[in-house]
Scaffold this active site. Structure first.
Site, PDB file in Angstrom:
ATOM      1  N   LYS A   1      36.413  40.130  37.924  1.00  0.00           N
ATOM      2  CA  LYS A   1      37.589  39.899  38.778  1.00  0.00           C
ATOM      3  C   LYS A   1      37.486  38.517  39.435  1.00  0.00           C
ATOM      4  CE  LYS A   1      38.186  44.844  39.473  1.00  0.00           C
ATOM      5  NZ  LYS A   1      37.914  46.027  40.307  1.00  0.00           N
TER       6      LYS A   1
ATOM      7  N   GLN B   1      35.247  47.516  45.960  1.00  0.00           N
ATOM      8  CA  GLN B   1      34.883  48.137  44.690  1.00  0.00           C
ATOM      9  C   GLN B   1      34.320  49.542  44.947  1.00  0.00           C
ATOM     10  OE1 GLN B   1      35.446  46.612  41.624  1.00  0.00           O
ATOM     11  NE2 GLN B   1      34.912  48.609  40.775  1.00  0.00           N
TER      12      GLN B   1
ATOM     13  N   ASP C   1      44.709  46.793  45.519  1.00  0.00           N
ATOM     14  CA  ASP C   1      44.297  47.892  44.635  1.00  0.00           C
ATOM     15  C   ASP C   1      45.294  49.050  44.705  1.00  0.00           C
ATOM     16  OD1 ASP C   1      42.194  47.550  42.907  1.00  0.00           O
ATOM     17  OD2 ASP C   1      40.647  47.931  44.408  1.00  0.00           O
TER      18      ASP C   1
END
Ligand code: NDP
Length: 295
Positions: free
Chosen positions: A52, A96, A119
């Site tokens: 990412k 994450q 997200d």
């Protein structure tokens, strides 16, 4: 059978975003800035976050990686998220997952400012997505929709069987596929570990989305001729012949299933790269002040 090439499609999306970022910069506007938080040393999480961050650099975004030991306290982590929330230079925040057991994931997600929640896991964004309002859509489901759109796959009226009901993949995919959008307008069956007649349901499916986390779970005898198969699974299987000591396998037994399909995503190189492309799109929208996008 056609391979749905996630590398190719994500490459095209990244190129478009790089042009848009160059335009922003030329106009003296703000460069999109993604902050990623990684807790602990989980090998898979490290790989995902690294790619990412690398993708941000490739297209001209700024990124900040905050790394913490897995002994970090919940309070300390929440304090850092609040600092990112208040920092006007940060447009998108991703934490994450999974997090260590002593940290309440729900609390962490709920602490992220919904306007920076690229997200798309914050209940505010989930609620808006369900209501069909502009929202940050979770990256993997959004990436799947972008892939279907790119290949011009007509999903209208099709029966989609989604296997897996997690908040990050299965449930949002089921919602997006059932919406009155294009792609969308499917009749959706959402399956999970208590589904009794899974094989029977899969055999009725025009579209199968496998998001289970079990290597090669979907076999050739579960898929009807001509089906579209989206394999979300990323499973690490021990493989002494590889330098890393493992190979990646999807949730679909590719060799058996692919010959029966009209379209199929490979693993790796299918949904994985699309997830990153979708995250980058969400971050761009956050940076230009659009509170999410509507797929
Ligand atoms: P979860 O473990 O959160 O969810 C798995 C789902 O599969 C659950 O709903 C579970 O049912 C269901 N399930 C498990 N066993 C069976 C079974 N025998 N029959 C039917 N359903 C079953 O996984 P995630 O959704 O987080 O991830 C799924 C996979 O996708 C993983 O391999 C993960 O690594 C991968 N992934 C890939 C991404 C990408 O970018 N390509 C991004 C995110 C995930 P129940 O709810 O009843 O327990």
């Amino acid at each position: 059978m056609q391979i749905l090439d996630g590398k190719l499609v994500s490459g095209a999306i990244k190129e478009q975003l790089a042009l848009k970022v160059a335009e922003l910069k030329a106009q003296g506007k703000k460069t999109p800035h993604l902050a990623a938080i990684l807790v602990g040393n989980n090998g898979a999480s490290e790989t995902y976050v690294a790619s990412k961050v690398k993708s941000c650099a490739e297209i001209g975004y700024n990124s900040t990686l905050l790394r913490f030991e897995d002994t970090i306290s919940e309070k300390h982590l929440l304090d850092h998220i609040n600092m990112l929330n208040e920092n006007p230079d940060i447009d998108g925040i991703l934490v994450q997952l999974p997090l260590p057991k002593h940290i309440n994931e729900e609390l962490v997600i709920n602490t992220i400012d919904p306007s920076k929640d690229v997200d798309g896991f914050h209940p505010m964004n989930v609620g808006k997505m369900v209501s069909g309002l502009p929202a940050f859509i979770p990256a993997t489901p959004y990436g799947i929709m972008l892939m279907l759109e790119h290949y011009g796959i007509d999903t209208k009226g099709k029966h989609a069987v989604v296997i897996g009901r997690s908040h990050i993949v299965g449930t949002p995919v089921s919602i997006l596929l059932s919406r009155n959008t294009n792609p969308g307008n499917c009749t959706v069956t959402l399956c999970h570990s208590h589904t009794k007649n899974l094989k029977e349901l899969c055999l009725q499916a025009d579209i199968v989305v496998a998001a289970i986390g079990r290597p090669e779970f979907v076999t050739g005898d579960m898929v009807k001729e001509g089906a579209i198969v989206i394999d979300v699974g990323i499973n690490r299987l021990p493989d002494a012949s590889k330098k890393s000591g493992f190979r990646l396998a999807g949730d679909v037994k590719f060799d058996e299933v692919a010959p029966r399909c009209s379209y199929i995503t490979p693993v790796p190189g299918g949904v994985g790269p699309m997830t990153i492309a979708a995250l980058l799109k969400n971050t761009y929208h956050a940076a230009i002040g659009q509170k999410g996008n509507q797929n």
